[in-house]
Design a protein around this motif. Structure first.
Motif, PDB file in Angstrom:
ATOM      1  N   HIS A  17       0.836  -1.204   0.000  1.00  0.00           N
ATOM      2  CA  HIS A  17       0.000   0.000   0.000  1.00  0.00           C
ATOM      3  C   HIS A  17       0.872   1.256   0.000  1.00  0.00           C
ATOM      4  N   TYR A  18       0.349   2.284  -0.671  1.00  0.00           N
ATOM      5  CA  TYR A  18       1.051   3.557  -0.786  1.00  0.00           C
ATOM      6  C   TYR A  18       0.088   4.701  -0.494  1.00  0.00           C
ATOM      7  N   ALA A  19       0.625   5.771   0.032  1.00  0.00           N
ATOM      8  CA  ALA A  19      -0.156   7.004   0.143  1.00  0.00           C
ATOM      9  C   ALA A  19      -0.154   7.700  -1.213  1.00  0.00           C
ATOM     10  N   PRO A  20      -1.290   8.244  -1.655  1.00  0.00           N
ATOM     11  CA  PRO A  20      -1.269   9.049  -2.887  1.00  0.00           C
ATOM     12  C   PRO A  20      -0.520  10.354  -2.637  1.00  0.00           C
ATOM     13  N   ARG A  21       0.189  10.811  -3.620  1.00  0.00           N
ATOM     14  CA  ARG A  21       1.012  12.002  -3.469  1.00  0.00           C
ATOM     15  C   ARG A  21       0.286  13.229  -4.006  1.00  0.00           C
ATOM     16  N   LEU A  58       2.812   5.739 -13.563  1.00  0.00           N
ATOM     17  CA  LEU A  58       1.404   5.618 -13.945  1.00  0.00           C
ATOM     18  C   LEU A  58       0.513   6.493 -13.079  1.00  0.00           C
ATOM     19  N   PHE A  59       0.848   6.564 -11.775  1.00  0.00           N
ATOM     20  CA  PHE A  59       0.037   7.317 -10.814  1.00  0.00           C
ATOM     21  C   PHE A  59       0.972   7.834  -9.740  1.00  0.00           C
ATOM     22  N   PRO A  60       0.732   9.055  -9.214  1.00  0.00           N
ATOM     23  CA  PRO A  60       1.655   9.640  -8.232  1.00  0.00           C
ATOM     24  C   PRO A  60       1.563   8.962  -6.855  1.00  0.00           C
ATOM     25  N   LEU A  61       2.351   7.904  -6.692  1.00  0.00           N
ATOM     26  CA  LEU A  61       2.402   7.188  -5.420  1.00  0.00           C
ATOM     27  C   LEU A  61       3.398   7.863  -4.485  1.00  0.00           C
ATOM     28  N   GLY A  62       3.026   7.933  -3.220  1.00  0.00           N
ATOM     29  CA  GLY A  62       3.912   8.468  -2.192  1.00  0.00           C
ATOM     30  C   GLY A  62       4.630   7.364  -1.453  1.00  0.00           C
ATOM     31  N   GLU A  63       4.735   7.508  -0.130  1.00  0.00           N
ATOM     32  CA  GLU A  63       5.503   6.562   0.660  1.00  0.00           C
ATOM     33  C   GLU A  63       4.781   5.223   0.814  1.00  0.00           C
ATOM     34  N   ARG A  64       5.566   4.183   1.029  1.00  0.00           N
ATOM     35  CA  ARG A  64       5.004   2.880   1.365  1.00  0.00           C
ATOM     36  C   ARG A  64       4.340   2.937   2.741  1.00  0.00           C
ATOM     37  N   LEU A  65       3.231   2.227   2.872  1.00  0.00           N
ATOM     38  CA  LEU A  65       2.481   2.250   4.121  1.00  0.00           C
ATOM     39  C   LEU A  65       2.569   0.937   4.898  1.00  0.00           C
ATOM     40  N   ASP A  66       3.125  -0.103   4.296  1.00  0.00           N
ATOM     41  CA  ASP A  66       3.265  -1.391   4.961  1.00  0.00           C
ATOM     42  C   ASP A  66       4.718  -1.630   5.323  1.00  0.00           C
ATOM     43  N   ALA A  67       4.927  -2.309   6.453  1.00  0.00           N
ATOM     44  CA  ALA A  67       6.288  -2.591   6.899  1.00  0.00           C
ATOM     45  C   ALA A  67       7.007  -3.531   5.930  1.00  0.00           C
ATOM     46  N   GLU A  68       6.266  -4.463   5.325  1.00  0.00           N
ATOM     47  CA  GLU A  68       6.848  -5.386   4.359  1.00  0.00           C
ATOM     48  C   GLU A  68       5.770  -5.813   3.369  1.00  0.00           C
ATOM     49  N   ALA A 119      -9.095   1.090   1.404  1.00  0.00           N
ATOM     50  CA  ALA A 119      -9.276   1.846   2.639  1.00  0.00           C
ATOM     51  C   ALA A 119      -7.923   2.242   3.226  1.00  0.00           C
ATOM     52  N   ARG A 120      -6.916   1.400   3.054  1.00  0.00           N
ATOM     53  CA  ARG A 120      -5.599   1.667   3.636  1.00  0.00           C
ATOM     54  C   ARG A 120      -4.754   2.591   2.773  1.00  0.00           C
ATOM     55  N   GLY A 121      -5.056   2.708   1.508  1.00  0.00           N
ATOM     56  CA  GLY A 121      -4.252   3.503   0.586  1.00  0.00           C
ATOM     57  C   GLY A 121      -4.377   2.928  -0.807  1.00  0.00           C
ATOM     58  N   ILE A 122      -3.438   3.236  -1.671  1.00  0.00           N
ATOM     59  CA  ILE A 122      -3.427   2.672  -3.014  1.00  0.00           C
ATOM     60  C   ILE A 122      -2.695   1.329  -2.960  1.00  0.00           C
ATOM     61  N   GLY A 156      -2.333  14.913  -3.117  1.00  0.00           N
ATOM     62  CA  GLY A 156      -3.794  14.941  -3.205  1.00  0.00           C
ATOM     63  C   GLY A 156      -4.362  14.195  -4.403  1.00  0.00           C
ATOM     64  N   ALA A 157      -3.542  13.390  -5.075  1.00  0.00           N
ATOM     65  CA  ALA A 157      -4.022  12.633  -6.238  1.00  0.00           C
ATOM     66  C   ALA A 157      -5.089  11.627  -5.819  1.00  0.00           C
ATOM     67  N   GLN A 158      -5.996  11.335  -6.734  1.00  0.00           N
ATOM     68  CA  GLN A 158      -7.089  10.402  -6.455  1.00  0.00           C
ATOM     69  C   GLN A 158      -7.186   9.349  -7.559  1.00  0.00           C
ATOM     70  N   LEU A 159      -7.486   8.132  -7.134  1.00  0.00           N
ATOM     71  CA  LEU A 159      -7.771   7.036  -8.050  1.00  0.00           C
ATOM     72  C   LEU A 159      -9.190   6.568  -7.730  1.00  0.00           C
ATOM     73  N   HIS A 160     -10.064   6.615  -8.710  1.00  0.00           N
ATOM     74  CA  HIS A 160     -11.488   6.388  -8.464  1.00  0.00           C
ATOM     75  C   HIS A 160     -11.914   4.935  -8.614  1.00  0.00           C
ATOM     76  N   ARG A 161     -11.114   4.148  -9.291  1.00  0.00           N
ATOM     77  CA  ARG A 161     -11.436   2.737  -9.533  1.00  0.00           C
ATOM     78  C   ARG A 161     -10.130   1.992  -9.789  1.00  0.00           C
ATOM     79  N   PRO A 162     -10.124   0.667  -9.695  1.00  0.00           N
ATOM     80  CA  PRO A 162      -8.897  -0.079  -9.988  1.00  0.00           C
ATOM     81  C   PRO A 162      -8.455   0.110 -11.433  1.00  0.00           C
ATOM     82  N   VAL A 163      -7.138   0.128 -11.623  1.00  0.00           N
ATOM     83  CA  VAL A 163      -6.539   0.337 -12.935  1.00  0.00           C
ATOM     84  C   VAL A 163      -5.444  -0.701 -13.147  1.00  0.00           C
ATOM     85  N   LEU A 164      -5.536  -1.422 -14.258  1.00  0.00           N
ATOM     86  CA  LEU A 164      -4.539  -2.432 -14.602  1.00  0.00           C
ATOM     87  C   LEU A 164      -3.665  -1.920 -15.740  1.00  0.00           C
TER      88      LEU A 164
END
Length: 416
Positions: free
Chosen positions: A280-284, A339-349, A306-309, A286-294
């Protein structure tokens, strides 16, 4: 030792097992649900959250020489393998390749579609009863493209699936894709929007909500080891922390661990595991993703959770219990950041899950061939979340003697 009497015991508290337990309980059975962990904590926890109404053609083995050579190099983003385990999964892959012949694949799709057609309606029914509709989004999902050739090929597939099975889709040009998802890479040439699919903002929470519904209906959940299952006096007994659960019917819904039990009972089913990872990542910004994207060309999915991207990887072919090797995640993360502005990782591993697979790409659903009162419900590969409620209803109807709403014969265990 305390003896706990039930009509049915369901082994495995993932989406398939929990859905089966609900449907049996709704039909008047006293049901015990048994697992080593709380519901929804394994494979059902970490998937991409898609309920894939468009998934009428299960994922086939590539047959083109160029694709085979690309995968043989073990550098592709969407498929990697452990060289030391090649001998273990080679027979499975050979059978998988044979079943993936276009004519066989088309025949498989005609059977598989009978399950897929019902996936959204069956999920909605359970989610409504569980008070969990808020976890589901009716926005579909989008496959995005970096080259026109790949988009054209995928659009042709979608048109064929629409003609054959009524799959809903919309082809998006670059401007339409930017309007739907403004924060995606502007160099994308377009997208393919599967409009009938649903997505889930927290798959683990959805399974937990379904499990709570099961308990409200009168069902009971126990911690226990499914490998303790044994036949006794025409009934099935499994040991739990609260005593021995004794039932007339036992349903094996253990996903990638199903063969731990079926093999002990004398069955040799051609099961294999495809592993996968997520982070999981925080969006950078204020970016938003409205639906899953492959990302079609790079084989990864970004899904708003709910936890992030959530970034989920493709397939890793390895021993089920081998240590994590998240090299695919490391390979696709830089691409995903473009592809999308991802921020920091949110999971320890990285999280790792295991998809239970059969070589003909269809689940095993129905009675065990040689044991009365024993039922199989596993092997759903990439569509466990999608088909959990469908499978649960189908198994429950067979156990209770109802006319099944789907013909179960293509999914019988003795088809191999």
């Amino acid at each position: 030792m305390t003896q706990l009497m039930f009509d049915s015991v369901v082994l495995g508290a993932g989406i398939v097992g929990v859905s089966t337990a609900i449907h049996l309980q709704q039909r008047g059975h006293a049901v015990a649900l048994v697992d080593l962990r709380a519901p929804g904590q394994e494979t059902s926890y970490g998937n991409g959250g898609l309920i894939q109404r468009e998934g009428v053609y299960p994922y086939a083995f590539p047959r083109g020489l160029r694709a085979l050579l690309r995968y043989a190099g073990n550098r592709a983003n969407d498929v990697r393998y452990h060289l030391r385990d090649v001998g273990q999964f080679a027979p499975f892959l050979a059978a998988y390749w044979r079943y993936s012949h276009p004519a066989r694949h088309a025949a498989i799709a005609r059977n598989y579609a009978t399950l897929i057609t019902h996936c959204v309606d069956e999920h909605r029914a359970l989610a409504q009863a569980a008070g969990a509709r808020g976890l589901m989004r009716s926005t579909g999902w989008i496959k995005v493209f970096r080259t026109p050739a790949v988009q054209d090929a995928e659009a042709a597939n979608a048109a064929r699936w629409h003609a054959e099975f009524g799959v809903g889709f919309a082809l998006l040009d670059a401007a339409q894709l930017r309007a739907a998802e403004p924060d995606l890479d502007t160099s994308l040439v377009g997208g393919l929007h599967y409009t009938d699919a649903e997505s889930v903002s927290d798959p683990g929470a959805l399974v937990t909500a379904y499990a709570a519904l099961f308990v409200r209906l009168g069902g009971r959940i126990f911690l226990g080891d499914a490998k303790s299952l044994r036949e006794s006096g025409g009934r099935w007994v499994v040991h739990t922390q609260d005593g021995d659960v004794d039932a007339k019917h036992a349903v094996i819904a253990l996903g990638p661990w199903a063969d731990d039990v079926t093999t002990r009972l004398g069955y040799r089913l051609p099961l294999a595991v495809k592993r996968g990872y997520h982070m999981h990542y925080a969006p950078r910004g204020g970016a938003q993703l409205h639906r899953p994207v492959l990302d079609a060309e790079n084989g990864f999915l970004l899904a708003p959770m709910a936890r992030g991207i959530r970034l989920t990887t493709g397939v890793e072919l390895a021993d089920r219990d081998a240590p994590k090797t998240p090299v695919q995640l490391a390979a696709v993360e830089p691409v995903a950041r473009t592809l999308f502005p991802l921020g920091e990782r949110l999971d320890a591993e990285p999280w790792m899950g295991r998809r239970p697979c059969t070589p003909d790409m269809m689940p095993v659903i129905g009675p065990a061939p040689r044991h009365k009162g024993l039922w199989f419900a596993f092997g759903h590969a990439h569509h466990g979340l999608t088909l959990g409620p469908v499978t649960g209803r189908l198994i429950a109807e067979m156990i209770t003697g109802e006319t099944p709403f789907v013909d179960p014969s293509p999914f019988r265990a003795n088809r191999f």
